[in-house]
Design an enzyme around this catalytic site. Structure first.
Site, PDB file in Angstrom:
ATOM      1  N   SER A   9       1.571   7.833   2.454  1.00  0.00           N
ATOM      2  CA  SER A   9       0.236   7.780   1.816  1.00  0.00           C
ATOM      3  C   SER A   9      -1.039   8.160   2.483  1.00  0.00           C
ATOM      4  CB  SER A   9       0.104   6.359   1.183  1.00  0.00           C
ATOM      5  OG  SER A   9      -0.431   5.381   2.453  1.00  0.00           O
ATOM      6  N   LYS A  37      -4.855   2.286   3.862  1.00  0.00           N
ATOM      7  CA  LYS A  37      -5.745   3.168   2.917  1.00  0.00           C
ATOM      8  C   LYS A  37      -7.233   3.700   3.761  1.00  0.00           C
ATOM      9  CE  LYS A  37      -3.515   3.209  -1.010  1.00  0.00           C
ATOM     10  NZ  LYS A  37      -2.278   2.947  -0.319  1.00  0.00           N
TER      11      LYS A  37
END
Lengths: 223, 223
Positions: free
Chosen positions: A116, A153
DNA sequence: CTTGTATCTGAACAAACGTTCAGTTATCGT
DNA sequence: ACGATAACTGAACGTTTGTTCAGATACAAG
């Protein structure tokens, strides 16, 4: 005029000894290590090593500095290349721990599994140093728990509030509904096995990677 | 039945002491540090710490292990997230040096300036650990000197011989004409300042990156 | 070759070290 | 409340530590 002491040899021997034993030898041990007959000779050698910054004296005992025990010689840039063997001695010696870790009691290492954050240069298998307890700034990469799920993130903010952005358009930005736990802030990324990735070596992988990055411009990140 | 020793507190105090002094305190210093009145109490505490693996005894003296002095707690994966504070104690503690550096006398650190290896996840400003003296395998990233110029490249071989490939189609693969010096092999990549890169934040950058990677499939690497 | 000087020898020394042991104290489990 | 027991006190001890000093030694420079 007088003879000269083999300081370089002494340093090398002390380094090997430290590696083996994780400590400095006592005077009596240095007798054999350095090949002296008198403890006074050892004292003289230690004095010289202290002047050169390899040792410090604490409580009447020698304490090794990072210059002695550190395992990394710091050079300049890749373009500058390697210095001649004579110059190598002058390079600063450091420990990676001192270089990368400021708050050891709050720093953890995690392995990255997903992709990610791949567009941020964080590849599956990479290790990240996470520091707990700080306040993330915008653009920091954080380890965050959203609805019982831990992820890596970008920490972002806009008019609507906090937003967690992936660095991969296959995943969507997350807006915490109820619970948001910031586990820590990524302070460093470490890649241990540096290899030619398969994705770049086969056409199928290259196409996949190409498609992945083209989508970046459409994602919120590419705004 | 009896009272219990504050082992956790002792470890924390020793860690702080090690950080400050780069050595272990003597018994007499531990008296004050631990708050004991008797050296025998110190001996008992040290025995316990040795059983737990924080210390070793060498020459009648305590020697700190990596479990005590190491600055990194190793956890699992990002998905697994952070353990509860109680479990944190169980995490293996290591030193980054031990983890990443096998031959300290032959390992150097260089800073990467160019973007020639950007598709390999090596960004300008990254630091690379270079180990001198080994024989590179195909696919290794090496620091090489070709015609008085030092660069970072993939080490490749084909029918024509050795080829040095960049991980950026803006640069061309190099075939050494006369001189080729392999300075060393990249064993690890370290990124110290982890930030949201500008290239991903502005459209211009995103387009540039997109174009860059599309070309990868046409390059020799994408074969 | 001679000479100056840092290097090293050898022995003696006080201080600090860690160990030991008999006895006391405090607390956990019952 | 009580007893078992690990945790601790306090003092004494032998060992090892690093320091010191006077003198011997070997080497580089002139």
């Amino acid at each position: 005029m007088p003879r000269v002491m083999d300081v370089r040899g002494h340093v090398a021997k002390l380094r090997r000894f430290w590696r083996r034993e994780r400590r400095l030898p006592a005077y009596s041990e240095m007798l054999g290590l350095f090949g002296y007959q008198s403890k006074n000779a050892v004292a003289g050698a230690l004095q010289k090593l202290e002047d050169l910054g390899f040792l410090e004296r604490k409580r009447g005992r020698a304490v090794a500095t990072a210059k002695l025990t550190g395992s990394l010689r710091l050079l300049g840039t890749v373009q500058a290349g390697f210095p001649s063997p004579a110059e190598e001695e002058l390079a600063d010696i450091m420990s990676l721990d001192e270089l990368l870790i400021r708050r050891p009691e709050a720093t953890f290492m995690l392995t990255v599994q997903g992709d990610s954050m791949i567009a941020a240069g964080i590849i599956p298998g990479d290790m990240v140093l996470v520091e707990k307890g700080g306040t993330p700034k915008i653009g920091d990469i954080v380890v965050a728990q959203v609805d019982d799920e831990w992820t890596l993130k970008y920490y972002m903010k806009d008019r609507e509030g906090v937003r967690l952005d992936p660095a991969n358009p296959q995943y969507k930005p997350i807006r915490p509904k109820r619970s948001l736990v910031i586990g820590g802030i990524i302070k460093a990324v470490i890649r241990n096995k540096v290899k030619l990735p398969d994705e770049l070596n086969v056409a199928r992988g290259a196409l996949k990677f190409k498609r992945l990055v083209r989508d970046v411009s459409k994602s919120p990140l590419g705004k």
